[in-house]
Motif scaffolding. Sequence first.
Motif, PDB file in Angstrom:
ATOM      1  N   THR A 219      17.868 -19.276 -11.432  1.00 53.62           N
ATOM      2  CA  THR A 219      18.699 -19.864 -10.213  1.00 53.62           C
ATOM      3  C   THR A 219      18.018 -21.179  -9.742  1.00 53.62           C
ATOM      4  O   THR A 219      18.633 -22.044  -9.376  1.00 53.62           O
ATOM      5  N   TRP A 224      21.538 -23.668  -8.547  1.00 53.53           N
ATOM      6  CA  TRP A 224      22.557 -23.023  -7.963  1.00 53.53           C
ATOM      7  C   TRP A 224      22.538 -22.637  -6.373  1.00 53.53           C
ATOM      8  O   TRP A 224      21.188 -22.361  -5.875  1.00 53.53           O
ATOM      9  N   ASP A 226      23.338 -21.113  -2.434  1.00 50.97           N
ATOM     10  CA  ASP A 226      23.980 -20.201  -1.830  1.00 50.97           C
ATOM     11  C   ASP A 226      25.154 -20.643  -1.189  1.00 50.97           C
ATOM     12  O   ASP A 226      24.871 -21.782  -0.356  1.00 50.97           O
ATOM     13  N   HIS A 230      30.171 -21.124  -7.872  1.00 53.33           N
ATOM     14  CA  HIS A 230      29.275 -21.641  -9.117  1.00 53.33           C
ATOM     15  C   HIS A 230      30.396 -21.614 -10.305  1.00 53.33           C
ATOM     16  O   HIS A 230      30.904 -20.694 -10.796  1.00 53.33           O
ATOM     17  N   HIS A 290      25.345 -13.041 -10.410  1.00 52.56           N
ATOM     18  CA  HIS A 290      25.101 -14.333  -9.920  1.00 52.56           C
ATOM     19  C   HIS A 290      26.174 -15.147  -9.707  1.00 52.56           C
ATOM     20  O   HIS A 290      26.105 -16.294  -9.142  1.00 52.56           O
ATOM     21  N   ASN A 291      27.674 -14.691  -9.309  1.00 53.58           N
ATOM     22  CA  ASN A 291      28.647 -15.155  -9.085  1.00 53.58           C
ATOM     23  C   ASN A 291      29.101 -16.375  -9.706  1.00 53.58           C
ATOM     24  O   ASN A 291      29.242 -17.544  -8.995  1.00 53.58           O
ATOM     25  N   THR A 416      29.424 -15.979  -2.410  1.00 50.39           N
ATOM     26  CA  THR A 416      28.242 -15.631  -2.878  1.00 50.39           C
ATOM     27  C   THR A 416      27.820 -14.524  -1.717  1.00 50.39           C
ATOM     28  O   THR A 416      26.790 -13.832  -2.066  1.00 50.39           O
ATOM     29  N   ASN A 417      28.431 -14.444  -0.648  1.00 52.59           N
ATOM     30  CA  ASN A 417      28.377 -13.531   0.503  1.00 52.59           C
ATOM     31  C   ASN A 417      29.513 -12.422   0.198  1.00 52.59           C
ATOM     32  O   ASN A 417      30.297 -12.728  -0.241  1.00 52.59           O
TER      33      ASN A 417
END
Length: 459
Positions: A219, A224, A226, A230, A290-291, A416-417
């Motif tokens: 990461t 990448w 937050d 991605h 990791h989306n 990512t959330n």
Amino acid sequence: NRCVASRAKTCTECIRVDKECSYCIDENFPGVRCDLQSNLIQYGCSSAGIVYMQSEFRTLMKQEINKEWSRTQVYPQRMSMRLRAGEEHTFEYRVFEPLDTPVDLYILMDFSYSMSDDLENLKKMGDKLAEVVSKLSSNYTIGFGKFVDKVSVPQTDMRPEKLKQPWPDSTPPFSFKNVIRLTDDLSDFRNKLKNERISGNLDAPEGGFDAILQTAVCTNDIGWRDGSTHILVFSTESAFHYEADGMNVLDGILPRNDERCHLDRTGLYTYDVLQDYPSVPTLVRLLAKHNIIPIFAVTNHSYSYYEELHKYFTMAEIGELQEDSSNIVNLLDTAFKAIRSRMHIRDHNTPRALNIFVSSESSTLTEAGSFQVTRGEVGTFKVNVKALEKVGGQDVCNLPKQDQAGNVILRPSTFTNGLEIDASVICDVCPCEQQKEMNSPKCNGNGHFVCGHCECKVN
């Protein structure tokens, strides 16, 4: 009446039979102790004498969605729930994706010699590529990585002169290298890309799976961010090696992939000859974790392979490249629009004892299990969490602890959330069984008094 039919001998056995079962611990209760709560009261059990495991549902964090904020949001943000086996709970889940969200685009390209004309075209298209990404977001980064295959026999020609230069005007063979960390400096991206030269190997399938895994788990090295979408563009004209496909035996590389980051300071993957390629399920799991949304940009030579592969991912796109990759900009433009038009809500870390199902009355469900969404508007979904009674024929309360409880993450594919749920199945022991009166006079010294009745000694 499953409670009575179970002929449960203990309180704990009873309350695990069914979510409706209760147990009476009154000392002089004359009836069947394991029954429905209403029946026990009707037959004379006191309210204080009824043991019933109550489910628990709590919302721990619920900050309202603010459409003025230019970031992805979910509501609620955190919950906890404890369910009895066979019980289910439904709640409302809301998500919001603004019109303009950050985007990270990482291009991962096959650098075997057959891709030399593709590389030259990509160098010329730096500006057009950035133009396409800028349509997605005003806040974007772009990065670049390259791969070939493991530097070992039989994948690579190990003669000294070929290890130095496999083809005229080429670089030494390698597995994967992170060339350009995700950056918003387009000028720097173009300049570094112009310096790249092709490499080479022997066999037709390439080691792209090693590269995809490192791109996902490294990461910090890749960059990448937050809170951003991605996107991984995987470009090749060859098929792929995968775990235990036979090459691991031929080249003597038998250890399984450890799913860890192994890049040196120059961005080079250093464990290519120390461990096998990852499997398809491993890549599916790690990219989801990791989306990262993959876009497979491949030529017609290998299109059929990747057409099947991309179906395993909950969110992925595929497009056919022309032989020289001259249409990559148009391909990406089409793929980006498809990604932005739908949403896939997925649960992560869900224990085996629980099932989670997401539905919506306002959004259309696609064949791939995604929802058609309107960015800039709040989407409302229903989430149903069900505690199973059995898993693989085994009672859930006999499963290992890690299969009974977990910290579930529920989030859309481009976020990512997400919503955190501390979820578990109630497999508690009845409190009265922990207060056993050993060799009780009530049992004439021949047994133990527990939960309102005598229990024979075990010889």
